[in-house]
Design a protein around this motif. Structure first.
Motif, mmCIF file in Angstrom:
data_model
loop_
_atom_site.group_PDB
_atom_site.id
_atom_site.type_symbol
_atom_site.label_atom_id
_atom_site.label_comp_id
_atom_site.label_asym_id
_atom_site.label_seq_id
_atom_site.Cartn_x
_atom_site.Cartn_y
_atom_site.Cartn_z
ATOM 1 N N GLU B 66 -86.552 17.281 -41.065
ATOM 2 C CA GLU B 66 -86.424 16.489 -39.594
ATOM 3 C C GLU B 66 -85.161 15.946 -39.527
ATOM 4 O O GLU B 66 -84.702 15.636 -38.251
ATOM 5 C CB GLU B 66 -87.783 15.827 -39.367
ATOM 6 N N PHE B 67 -84.352 15.568 -40.684
ATOM 7 C CA PHE B 67 -83.562 14.617 -40.565
ATOM 8 C C PHE B 67 -82.336 14.905 -41.532
ATOM 9 O O PHE B 67 -82.566 15.753 -42.517
ATOM 10 C CB PHE B 67 -83.720 13.069 -40.951
ATOM 11 N N LEU B 68 -81.107 14.742 -41.118
ATOM 12 C CA LEU B 68 -79.881 15.310 -41.708
ATOM 13 C C LEU B 68 -79.430 14.625 -42.968
ATOM 14 O O LEU B 68 -79.385 13.232 -42.891
ATOM 15 C CB LEU B 68 -78.701 15.359 -40.654
ATOM 16 N N VAL B 69 -79.219 15.326 -44.109
ATOM 17 C CA VAL B 69 -78.664 14.603 -45.236
ATOM 18 C C VAL B 69 -79.433 13.152 -45.886
ATOM 19 O O VAL B 69 -79.655 13.233 -47.137
ATOM 20 C CB VAL B 69 -77.161 14.245 -45.078
ATOM 21 N N THR B 70 -79.522 12.337 -45.111
ATOM 22 C CA THR B 70 -80.083 10.971 -45.621
ATOM 23 C C THR B 70 -81.396 11.174 -46.266
ATOM 24 O O THR B 70 -81.618 10.330 -47.618
ATOM 25 C CB THR B 70 -80.088 9.926 -44.620
ATOM 26 N N PRO B 71 -82.366 11.841 -45.978
ATOM 27 C CA PRO B 71 -83.717 12.005 -46.632
ATOM 28 C C PRO B 71 -83.342 12.368 -48.199
ATOM 29 O O PRO B 71 -83.943 12.216 -48.882
ATOM 30 C CB PRO B 71 -84.501 12.840 -46.076
ATOM 31 N N ALA B 72 -82.499 13.597 -48.338
ATOM 32 C CA ALA B 72 -82.032 13.931 -49.551
ATOM 33 C C ALA B 72 -81.430 12.857 -50.470
ATOM 34 O O ALA B 72 -81.629 12.793 -51.452
ATOM 35 C CB ALA B 72 -81.267 15.167 -49.338
ATOM 36 N N VAL B 73 -80.701 11.932 -49.831
ATOM 37 C CA VAL B 73 -79.916 10.666 -50.291
ATOM 38 C C VAL B 73 -81.058 9.845 -51.078
ATOM 39 O O VAL B 73 -81.045 9.397 -52.156
ATOM 40 C CB VAL B 73 -79.063 10.095 -49.726
ATOM 41 N N ASP B 74 -81.863 9.396 -50.305
ATOM 42 C CA ASP B 74 -83.180 8.620 -50.594
ATOM 43 C C ASP B 74 -83.961 9.342 -51.769
ATOM 44 O O ASP B 74 -84.180 8.619 -52.901
ATOM 45 C CB ASP B 74 -84.044 8.321 -49.492
ATOM 46 N N GLY B 175 -86.072 5.164 -46.247
ATOM 47 C CA GLY B 175 -85.586 4.158 -45.691
ATOM 48 C C GLY B 175 -85.415 4.126 -44.376
ATOM 49 O O GLY B 175 -85.444 5.408 -43.645
ATOM 50 N N PRO B 176 -85.308 3.002 -43.483
ATOM 51 C CA PRO B 176 -84.937 3.247 -41.953
ATOM 52 C C PRO B 176 -83.715 4.337 -41.744
ATOM 53 O O PRO B 176 -83.548 5.146 -40.838
ATOM 54 C CB PRO B 176 -84.648 2.009 -41.551
ATOM 55 N N ALA B 177 -82.952 4.158 -42.762
ATOM 56 C CA ALA B 177 -81.457 5.022 -42.344
ATOM 57 C C ALA B 177 -81.817 6.427 -42.620
ATOM 58 O O ALA B 177 -81.106 7.350 -41.989
ATOM 59 C CB ALA B 177 -80.302 4.422 -43.493
ATOM 60 N N SER B 178 -82.785 6.974 -43.152
ATOM 61 C CA SER B 178 -83.106 8.316 -43.526
ATOM 62 C C SER B 178 -83.385 8.909 -42.191
ATOM 63 O O SER B 178 -83.109 10.285 -42.056
ATOM 64 C CB SER B 178 -84.149 8.649 -44.448
ATOM 65 N N ALA B 179 -83.790 8.138 -41.072
ATOM 66 C CA ALA B 179 -84.190 8.705 -39.833
ATOM 67 C C ALA B 179 -82.991 8.717 -39.023
ATOM 68 O O ALA B 179 -83.155 8.798 -37.515
ATOM 69 C CB ALA B 179 -85.648 8.047 -39.442
#
Lengths: 259, 320
Positions: B66-74, B175-179
């Protein structure tokens, strides 16, 4: 809307670029200019300003004294002002050092939108926009072929690793645009003259509250061990097509076991 | 043995070849553990094990799609913090590189992108990169934290080393940034019967000299006769003759196949940066002064619309 466009002054990518003895990009032996890939970022920022948004565009660069040339070139294309961060302790910075300096300068200036190119033509890593977003704590809407700013959000099309995606993030945000986002304009004579009168501020690390050891070669988290020029490719057999050029090529490819 | 994390590039569980190359390289550095994000882990586990993944960490969370890049970072950061790997390898592409950079920043680690080779040294991984439009070869290493390295496709040939992986499901706290960046729609790259550009051993590319979208059939016919992928120069792509996903060059795909055949391509620096590390280069161009001939192991000065069809005919004849 406050727009900051990050630009880089790089050695001409069409010239023979080389390294200094300590493994950094040699910026002396080749003429430098505004990175071609950053021209697309300048162009997109100008298009946002021209789309009816009340925008103020500031260009930001890091580099020695002559990096100002990149700012003047961008200002000649359009926009309002420029910030030049110059400090000898920055030399040899990696993407982490670079993104730290940029992020501090952007925070100091204030921003709604940061626009970057997809990568520099010398370092070519393409990670500074993502690192900036991470440091600034804002969305990274990156690698866009197409973008639109509407209702406080940026929407765009991105060619990812295995899919083309449409993505959206709310402002404030960092975006990066590709070389497919739209041809960059040429500065007009009037633009070049006007650029000379636009404000250009110069800052150093102390102005940004950054300790020298956080950046530069000391702060870098990777090191080059060796840099060797590849042996130039040697020209092989070049034949003029006498009507049997395809057959001759087949013979070459068979000998090389590709057929 | 030291654990090496490898981020898996896949579409619904179909693992892409560069991931198998990463697993092969990871075995030089330690024991590979695959990090699998999204759906399809059941399908992927067998092939990941075949190429030496001792463990498969599975994060099957909707956020990843659903979200770009940041979930993978988390996900990758949390797995790395708990497993303390000796290195993290990711594929070089916009997604892989951005993930790598943000993971490295969070782990206070160093980053190397676009490696074309990775070898083990006493002090950790040593990378090889090709820089300045592939005119220089650079070796480097990370000096701080867990080395995070993105590797280009074709860095090595995938070699099987079968094991039965232990599968561990991970619950990642996003984290909130993941969305931050929403994926509104996703169109997977069209799959054709031809090999993928980055993975192919032979690439046949067309440029300005092809002179029209419909004429790319000439390039495709030769590609099919050779079992090759189709490439295009920036000029051909900008003209709208062939899709951007096929663009070879500095800002497109950089390829390093066994054979690169350039037809109707002059060989501007933009293009050379994307292909000059190919093992064998062949050029067909009307203009005998085209810079592409400087790089060519074999060149034909002639009309590609005559030379290429004749070559196809000759290939078919030789194969009987």
């Amino acid at each position: 809307m406050k727009i900051v466009v990050c630009v880089k002054h790089v050695p001409d990518a069409t010239a023979d670029r080389t390294f200094t003895e300590d493994g950094n990009t040699d910026r002396e032996s080749v003429d430098s200019l505004l990175s071609e890939l950053d021209e697309y970022a300048v162009e997109q920022a100008l298009r946002v300003a021209e789309s009816g948004v009340d925008a103020d565009i500031t260009y930001l660069t890091i580099g020695p004294d002559d990096a100002k040339d990149a700012l003047r070139k961008a200002l000649a294309m359009g926009g309002d002002s420029a910030v030049h961060v110059s400090d000898e302790d920055i030399e040899g910075s990696d993407a982490f050092g670079t993104s730290l300096v940029l992020a501090r300068a952007i925070e100091r200036h204030g921003f709604d939108l940061v626009v970057c190119g997809m990568a520099s033509t010398d370092g070519t890593m393409g990670v500074v926009p993502a690192l900036l977003a991470e440091r600034l704590g804002v969305p990274a809407v990156t690698h866009l072929d197409e973008l639109a700013i509407e209702d406080g959000a940026v929407t765009g099309r991105r060619e990812g690793d295995s899919a083309t995606v449409r993505v959206q993030g709310t402002l404030p945000a960092v975006v990066s645009v590709t070389d497919r986002s739209g041809d960059a304009r040429y500065p007009s004579f009037k633009g070049i003259m006007a650029a000379k009168k636009k404000p250009l501020e110069t800052l150093d690390l102390a102005d940004l509250g950054i300790a020298p050891e956080q950046v530069g070669r000391t702060g870098a988290r990777s090191a080059v061990d060796t840099a060797a020029k590849r042996p130039p490719r040697t020209q092989g057999e070049i034949v003029a097509d006498d009507g049997a050029g395809g057959v001759g090529l087949a013979t070459f490819l068979t000998a090389k076991k590709f057929i | 043995m030291a654990e090496i994390l490898v981020l898996v590039d896949h579409t619904d569980g179909a693992v892409r070849k560069p991931t198998l190359e990463l697993l092969t390289l990871a075995r030089r550095l330690g024991e590979p553990s695959a990090v699998f994000l999204g759906q399809g882990a059941d399908t992927a586990t067998e092939v990941l094990g075949r190429y030496g993944a001792h463990k498969v960490y599975v994060v099957d969370a909707p956020e990843v799609e659903e979200f770009l890049v940041t979930p993978a970072v988390d996900a990758l950061t949390q797995i790395a913090e708990s497993t303390s790997p000796a290195a993290i390898l990711l594929p070089s592409g916009p997604d892989g590189k951005e993930t790598a950079a943000r993971v490295a920043l969070r782990l206070e680690s160093g980053l190397i992108t676009d490696a074309i080779d990775v070898t083990a040294d006493e002090d950790g991984p040593v990378t090889e990169q090709s820089v300045f439009a592939a005119t220089y070869q650079v070796t480097a290493h990370v000096t701080q934290g867990v080395p995070v390295i993105t590797v280009k496709p074709n860095a090595t040939a995938p070699e099987p080393a079968p094991v039965t992986p232990a599968v561990e499901k991970w619950d990642v706290t996003f984290g909130p940034a993941s969305a931050a960046v929403k994926v509104l729609s996703r169109a997977p790259r069209e799959r054709s019967d031809r090999p993928e550009l980055t993975e192919a051993d032979i690439v046949v590319s067309g440029g300005r000299g092809v002179n029209g979208a419909e004429n790319f059939a000439v390039i495709e016919r030769l590609a099919d006769a050779l079992g090759a992928a189709v490439g295009a120069s920036r000029a051909a792509v900008d003209a709208g003759w062939y899709p951007h996903s096929h663009q070879v060059g500095q800002t497109g795909t950089q390829v390093s196949p066994g054979l690169y055949l350039a037809a109707g391509i002059s060989g501007a620096i933009q293009h050379r940066a994307g292909m000059q590390t190919s093992k064998t280069i062949v050029a067909v161009n009307k203009d005998e002064d085209a810079p592409i001939f400087d790089l060519a192991d074999y060149g034909v000065v002639g009309d590609l619309f005559k030379v290429l069809p004749q070559l196809v005919e000759e290939i078919e004849r030789r194969r009987g």
